[in-house]
Design a protein around this motif. Structure first.
Motif, PDB file in Angstrom:
ATOM      1  N   PHE A  58       0.815  -1.222   0.000  1.00 57.73           N
ATOM      2  CA  PHE A  58       0.000   0.000   0.000  1.00 57.73           C
ATOM      3  C   PHE A  58       0.845   1.266   0.000  1.00 57.73           C
ATOM      4  O   PHE A  58       0.315   2.369  -0.135  1.00 57.73           O
ATOM      5  CB  PHE A  58      -0.905   0.032   1.242  1.00 57.73           C
ATOM      6  CG  PHE A  58      -1.938  -1.052   1.274  1.00 57.73           C
ATOM      7  CD1 PHE A  58      -3.082  -0.963   0.489  1.00 57.73           C
ATOM      8  CD2 PHE A  58      -1.777  -2.153   2.098  1.00 57.73           C
ATOM      9  CE1 PHE A  58      -4.038  -1.963   0.529  1.00 57.73           C
ATOM     10  CE2 PHE A  58      -2.737  -3.159   2.143  1.00 57.73           C
ATOM     11  CZ  PHE A  58      -3.869  -3.067   1.352  1.00 57.73           C
ATOM     12  N   VAL A  59       2.152   1.115   0.198  1.00 57.85           N
ATOM     13  CA  VAL A  59       3.025   2.287   0.320  1.00 57.85           C
ATOM     14  C   VAL A  59       4.201   2.144  -0.643  1.00 57.85           C
ATOM     15  O   VAL A  59       4.549   1.035  -1.050  1.00 57.85           O
ATOM     16  CB  VAL A  59       3.553   2.431   1.761  1.00 57.85           C
ATOM     17  CG1 VAL A  59       2.411   2.609   2.737  1.00 57.85           C
ATOM     18  CG2 VAL A  59       4.419   1.249   2.165  1.00 57.85           C
ATOM     19  N   PRO A  60       4.833   3.255  -1.034  1.00 51.53           N
ATOM     20  CA  PRO A  60       6.021   3.152  -1.885  1.00 51.53           C
ATOM     21  C   PRO A  60       7.185   2.577  -1.072  1.00 51.53           C
ATOM     22  O   PRO A  60       7.749   3.252  -0.223  1.00 51.53           O
ATOM     23  CB  PRO A  60       6.289   4.612  -2.299  1.00 51.53           C
ATOM     24  CG  PRO A  60       5.034   5.361  -1.974  1.00 51.53           C
ATOM     25  CD  PRO A  60       4.442   4.655  -0.800  1.00 51.53           C
ATOM     26  N   ARG A  61       7.522   1.338  -1.293  1.00 45.42           N
ATOM     27  CA  ARG A  61       8.594   0.674  -0.537  1.00 45.42           C
ATOM     28  C   ARG A  61       9.363  -0.277  -1.457  1.00 45.42           C
ATOM     29  O   ARG A  61       9.334  -1.489  -1.301  1.00 45.42           O
ATOM     30  CB  ARG A  61       8.019  -0.065   0.662  1.00 45.42           C
ATOM     31  CG  ARG A  61       9.073  -0.576   1.640  1.00 45.42           C
ATOM     32  CD  ARG A  61       8.457  -1.288   2.831  1.00 45.42           C
ATOM     33  NE  ARG A  61       9.439  -2.039   3.586  1.00 45.42           N
ATOM     34  CZ  ARG A  61      10.170  -1.572   4.592  1.00 45.42           C
ATOM     35  NH1 ARG A  61       9.992  -0.325   4.990  1.00 45.42           N
ATOM     36  NH2 ARG A  61      11.043  -2.327   5.217  1.00 45.42           N
ATOM     37  N   GLY A  62      10.032   0.267  -2.432  1.00 44.44           N
ATOM     38  CA  GLY A  62      10.898  -0.515  -3.298  1.00 44.44           C
ATOM     39  C   GLY A  62      10.160  -1.545  -4.122  1.00 44.44           C
ATOM     40  O   GLY A  62       8.936  -1.528  -4.251  1.00 44.44           O
ATOM     41  N   THR A  63      10.915  -2.463  -4.689  1.00 39.18           N
ATOM     42  CA  THR A  63      10.307  -3.462  -5.558  1.00 39.18           C
ATOM     43  C   THR A  63       9.542  -4.520  -4.768  1.00 39.18           C
ATOM     44  O   THR A  63       8.662  -5.176  -5.315  1.00 39.18           O
ATOM     45  CB  THR A  63      11.366  -4.130  -6.445  1.00 39.18           C
ATOM     46  OG1 THR A  63      12.443  -4.617  -5.630  1.00 39.18           O
ATOM     47  CG2 THR A  63      11.928  -3.138  -7.456  1.00 39.18           C
ATOM     48  N   TYR A  64       9.861  -4.700  -3.482  1.00 39.99           N
ATOM     49  CA  TYR A  64       9.067  -5.615  -2.649  1.00 39.99           C
ATOM     50  C   TYR A  64       7.649  -5.079  -2.521  1.00 39.99           C
ATOM     51  O   TYR A  64       6.667  -5.798  -2.747  1.00 39.99           O
ATOM     52  CB  TYR A  64       9.712  -5.765  -1.268  1.00 39.99           C
ATOM     53  CG  TYR A  64       8.955  -6.701  -0.354  1.00 39.99           C
ATOM     54  CD1 TYR A  64       9.115  -8.073  -0.463  1.00 39.99           C
ATOM     55  CD2 TYR A  64       8.091  -6.204   0.622  1.00 39.99           C
ATOM     56  CE1 TYR A  64       8.423  -8.944   0.377  1.00 39.99           C
ATOM     57  CE2 TYR A  64       7.402  -7.060   1.463  1.00 39.99           C
ATOM     58  CZ  TYR A  64       7.570  -8.428   1.342  1.00 39.99           C
ATOM     59  OH  TYR A  64       6.877  -9.277   2.171  1.00 39.99           O
ATOM     60  N   GLY A  65       7.523  -3.797  -2.177  1.00 37.91           N
ATOM     61  CA  GLY A  65       6.198  -3.195  -2.081  1.00 37.91           C
ATOM     62  C   GLY A  65       5.470  -3.202  -3.416  1.00 37.91           C
ATOM     63  O   GLY A  65       4.258  -3.410  -3.471  1.00 37.91           O
ATOM     64  N   ALA A  66       6.213  -2.975  -4.504  1.00 35.55           N
ATOM     65  CA  ALA A  66       5.592  -2.967  -5.832  1.00 35.55           C
ATOM     66  C   ALA A  66       5.038  -4.349  -6.185  1.00 35.55           C
ATOM     67  O   ALA A  66       3.933  -4.473  -6.727  1.00 35.55           O
ATOM     68  CB  ALA A  66       6.615  -2.529  -6.880  1.00 35.55           C
ATOM     69  N   ALA A  67       5.795  -5.396  -5.875  1.00 34.82           N
ATOM     70  CA  ALA A  67       5.321  -6.753  -6.154  1.00 34.82           C
ATOM     71  C   ALA A  67       4.102  -7.094  -5.314  1.00 34.82           C
ATOM     72  O   ALA A  67       3.124  -7.681  -5.808  1.00 34.82           O
ATOM     73  CB  ALA A  67       6.443  -7.758  -5.885  1.00 34.82           C
ATOM     74  N   LYS A  68       4.127  -6.728  -4.042  1.00 36.71           N
ATOM     75  CA  LYS A  68       2.982  -6.984  -3.178  1.00 36.71           C
ATOM     76  C   LYS A  68       1.779  -6.142  -3.588  1.00 36.71           C
ATOM     77  O   LYS A  68       0.625  -6.565  -3.442  1.00 36.71           O
ATOM     78  CB  LYS A  68       3.356  -6.721  -1.722  1.00 36.71           C
ATOM     79  CG  LYS A  68       4.417  -7.658  -1.176  1.00 36.71           C
ATOM     80  CD  LYS A  68       4.008  -9.121  -1.264  1.00 36.71           C
ATOM     81  CE  LYS A  68       4.975 -10.037  -0.544  1.00 36.71           C
ATOM     82  NZ  LYS A  68       4.584 -11.462  -0.604  1.00 36.71           N
ATOM     83  N   GLY A  69       2.046  -4.944  -4.117  1.00 37.35           N
ATOM     84  CA  GLY A  69       0.953  -4.114  -4.629  1.00 37.35           C
ATOM     85  C   GLY A  69       0.241  -4.789  -5.794  1.00 37.35           C
ATOM     86  O   GLY A  69      -0.984  -4.692  -5.933  1.00 37.35           O
TER      87      GLY A  69
END
Length: 250
Positions: free
Chosen positions: A139-150
């Motif tokens: 739900f937050v901008p946090r690198g490619t881990y956050g992007a994948a989970k998004g």
């Protein structure tokens, strides 16, 4: 007939806890991970304690052969938990691009392929559940881990709207920091993750709340009120502030 649940990344952490709680509900299991020995420990534990069948499927979801074998088995399950994943310990510009690609493929491509493999039989039966283990990082901008989970969160929200009326729910379970071996595999000993003590969750609670929300047909499950509040705030605050706040902890 008993339900059959497949859990990827089942050798430890959240995956092993999903296996325990699903077995406690009477489901037979297909446990997927690379480490056969650790899978055997989990399988023996749940089989002995709950009297369920626990099939071991040792496979590397980043290999074509391993992924194909798990896809073929996923076609016959009643519940699929896409939990396999890993983190990267360096900043994006420092990580080898090959590591970033493997990270993306495991979190996104493998989950997508297994969901696609499981769906047709579920839809034909008119019943089934898919649980995608995402993260509040989605739900937050946090690198490619956050992007994948998004991606997992967006996919789950869409798929639940489309398939729930046909008997198949799709839920993204989005925990925050959880006490598992995830950080140890990043080389971070306990206490050195940079996470305030009050922000830690335990795996038992995360899985229990996630399965409860999946049973209720919810698209997204965010365990604990603390993280529900943080997710809500992240939608109101400027990106710069959210990125700085989200960068705390590993």
């Amino acid at each position: 007939m008993r339900r059959t649940a497949m859990v990827t990344g089942a050798s430890s952490g959240l995956g092993a806890e999903f296996a325990r709680q699903l077995a406690a509900r009477g489901a037979d299991l297909v446990l997927v991970a690379r480490d056969r020995d650790r899978l055997a420990v989990v399988a023996a534990e749940v089989g002995e304690r709950y009297g369920v069948k626990a099939e071991i499927l040792s496979a590397d979801l980043l290999s074509a052969e391993g992924l194909a074998a798990v896809e073929a088995r996923a076609a016959g399950v009643d519940l699929l938990v896409n939990n396999a994943g890993f983190g990267l310990d360096l900043a994006f510009e420092q990580n080898p691009i090959e590591a970033e690609v493997r990270h993306l493929r495991l979190h996104v491509e493998a989950a997508m392929r297994l969901s696609r493999a499981a769906l047709p039989a579920m839809l034909e039966r008119g019943s089934g559940r898919i649980v995608n283990v995402a993260s509040v990082a989605g739900f937050v901008p946090r690198g490619t881990y956050g992007a994948a989970k998004g991606w997992l969160i967006s996919f789950s929200r869409w798929a639940n709207v489309v398939y729930r009326p046909r008997g198949v729910s799709v839920t993204a379970v989005c925990p925050g920091f959880v006490h598992t071996d995830f950080h140890e595999r990043l080389g971070l000993p306990p206490g050195q993750e940079g996470v305030p003590p009050g922000m830690w969750l335990d795996a038992t609670t995360v899985v229990r709340e996630g399965l409860r929300d999946a049973a209720r047909g919810r698209s997204v499950s965010v365990p604990s009120w603390r993280y529900k509040v943080l997710v809500a705030l992240s939608r109101l605050l400027p990106d710069g502030l959210v990125v700085r706040a989200a960068s705390r902890g590993r």
